[in-house]
Design a protein around this motif. Structure first.
Motif, PDB file in Angstrom:
ATOM      1  N   THR A  57       0.838  -1.206   0.000  1.00 55.33           N
ATOM      2  CA  THR A  57       0.000   0.000   0.000  1.00 55.33           C
ATOM      3  C   THR A  57       0.869   1.250   0.000  1.00 55.33           C
ATOM      4  O   THR A  57       0.573   2.229  -0.688  1.00 55.33           O
ATOM      5  CB  THR A  57      -0.916   0.000   1.239  1.00 55.33           C
TER       6      THR A  57
ATOM      7  N   GLU B  86       2.292   1.966  -3.519  1.00 57.10           N
ATOM      8  CA  GLU B  86       1.304   2.584  -4.416  1.00 57.10           C
ATOM      9  C   GLU B  86       1.076   4.047  -4.047  1.00 57.10           C
ATOM     10  O   GLU B  86       0.921   4.895  -4.927  1.00 57.10           O
ATOM     11  CB  GLU B  86      -0.011   1.802  -4.354  1.00 57.10           C
ATOM     12  N   ARG B  87       1.081   4.322  -2.753  1.00 62.78           N
ATOM     13  CA  ARG B  87       0.868   5.700  -2.301  1.00 62.78           C
ATOM     14  C   ARG B  87       2.023   6.611  -2.741  1.00 62.78           C
ATOM     15  O   ARG B  87       1.808   7.714  -3.251  1.00 62.78           O
ATOM     16  CB  ARG B  87       0.732   5.710  -0.779  1.00 62.78           C
TER      17      ARG B  87
ATOM     18  N   ALA C 263       4.197   5.982  -5.155  1.00 67.39           N
ATOM     19  CA  ALA C 263       4.216   6.051  -6.618  1.00 67.39           C
ATOM     20  C   ALA C 263       3.238   7.106  -7.107  1.00 67.39           C
ATOM     21  O   ALA C 263       3.504   7.821  -8.081  1.00 67.39           O
ATOM     22  CB  ALA C 263       3.878   4.690  -7.213  1.00 67.39           C
ATOM     23  N   GLY C 264       2.103   7.218  -6.404  1.00 70.27           N
ATOM     24  CA  GLY C 264       1.128   8.240  -6.751  1.00 70.27           C
ATOM     25  C   GLY C 264       1.646   9.650  -6.533  1.00 70.27           C
ATOM     26  O   GLY C 264       1.130  10.608  -7.125  1.00 70.27           O
TER      27      GLY C 264
ATOM     28  N   ARG D 157       9.316   3.911  -9.520  1.00 65.96           N
ATOM     29  CA  ARG D 157       9.218   2.582  -8.921  1.00 65.96           C
ATOM     30  C   ARG D 157      10.592   1.945  -8.715  1.00 65.96           C
ATOM     31  O   ARG D 157      10.771   1.142  -7.797  1.00 65.96           O
ATOM     32  CB  ARG D 157       8.313   1.683  -9.758  1.00 65.96           C
TER      33      ARG D 157
END
Length: 233
Positions: free
Chosen positions: A176, A179-180, A182-183, A188
């Motif tokens: 999680t 993804e946070r 990366a946002g 990555r």
């Protein structure tokens, strides 16, 4: 030592950048080598060892003997989270030669009573990060489980090329987190550098055991990292 060489050496020290002063014993000639220059140097292998270990040495180069004076900044450990793990980790890391800083805006936890003699910053990371000036000789351990505290430090640590970046949490929690971040635009390939779950897998349970696993992993990365790692500007 020539004045220009001394001035360059002092400038590199002030900027917390590693160097090796190569002195030819016979002639007295000297030159300064940085990690970026080391791979193309005739002493590349010995220079790499010097940057990795931080140890000066007398070596042979053909019929010439040279002395390598290694100047490596004191490694730092920056921890987000004035938590129980941190209380166990701080004295061990200090004893291992790390300069330790704790960042936690929660003043109920970040107190001198709980962390005597420690560089304690009871502020949000975004406030103290300019002063901390993270660099390739800094390790960062994010231990709060709170994205509002940990995420900013992790983003900056990756951007500044810190030699170790670790974060507490399960694999699901870290997925999680990835993804946070990366946002937020973190590449990555940079996110893949985060050690999570933090620490070596030794079956640690207690805060002290987890602290041992973290410090062991940090030291392992410090001593095994590539010597010519590009230093952040």
């Amino acid at each position: 030592m020539e004045l220009a060489l001394l001035e360059r050496l002092n400038a590199e020290r002030a900027a917390r950048r590693a160097t090796i002063l190569v002195t030819e014993i016979g002639s007295g000639r000297q030159r300064l080598v940085t990690p970026a220059e080391a791979p193309s140097d005739p002493l590349a292998e010995r220079l790499a060892e010097g940057f990795r270990t931080g140890r000066s040495a007398l070596v042979d180069l053909g019929n010439e003997r040279v002395f390598l004076t290694v100047q490596v900044p004191l490694p730092r450990l920056v921890i987000t989270g004035a938590v129980h793990i941190s209380q166990a980790l701080v004295p061990m890391a200090t004893g291992a030669g790390f300069d330790v800083t704790i960042v936690d805006p929660r003043t109920a936890f970040a107190t001198p009573e709980r962390f005597p003699g420690v560089d304690l910053r009871a502020e949000w990371p975004e406030v103290v990060l300019p002063e901390l000036a993270l660099d390739p000789f800094t390790a960062v351990a994010a231990l709060t489980h709170d994205p509002k505290i940990d995420d900013g430090m992790l983003v900056e640590a990756l951007a500044r090329g810190c030699f170790y970046v670790g974060a507490l949490g399960s694999r699901r929690t870290h997925a999680t987190r990835v993804e946070r971040l990366a946002g937020l635009g973190v590449p990555r390939e940079d996110l893949a550098r985060i050690h999570a779950p933090i620490g070596l897998d030794i079956g640690a349970v207690s805060p002290a055991e987890i602290a041992v696993s973290i410090l062991a992993e940090v030291i392992g990365v410090l001593r095994r990292r590539p010597a010519a790692r590009e230093q952040a500007a």
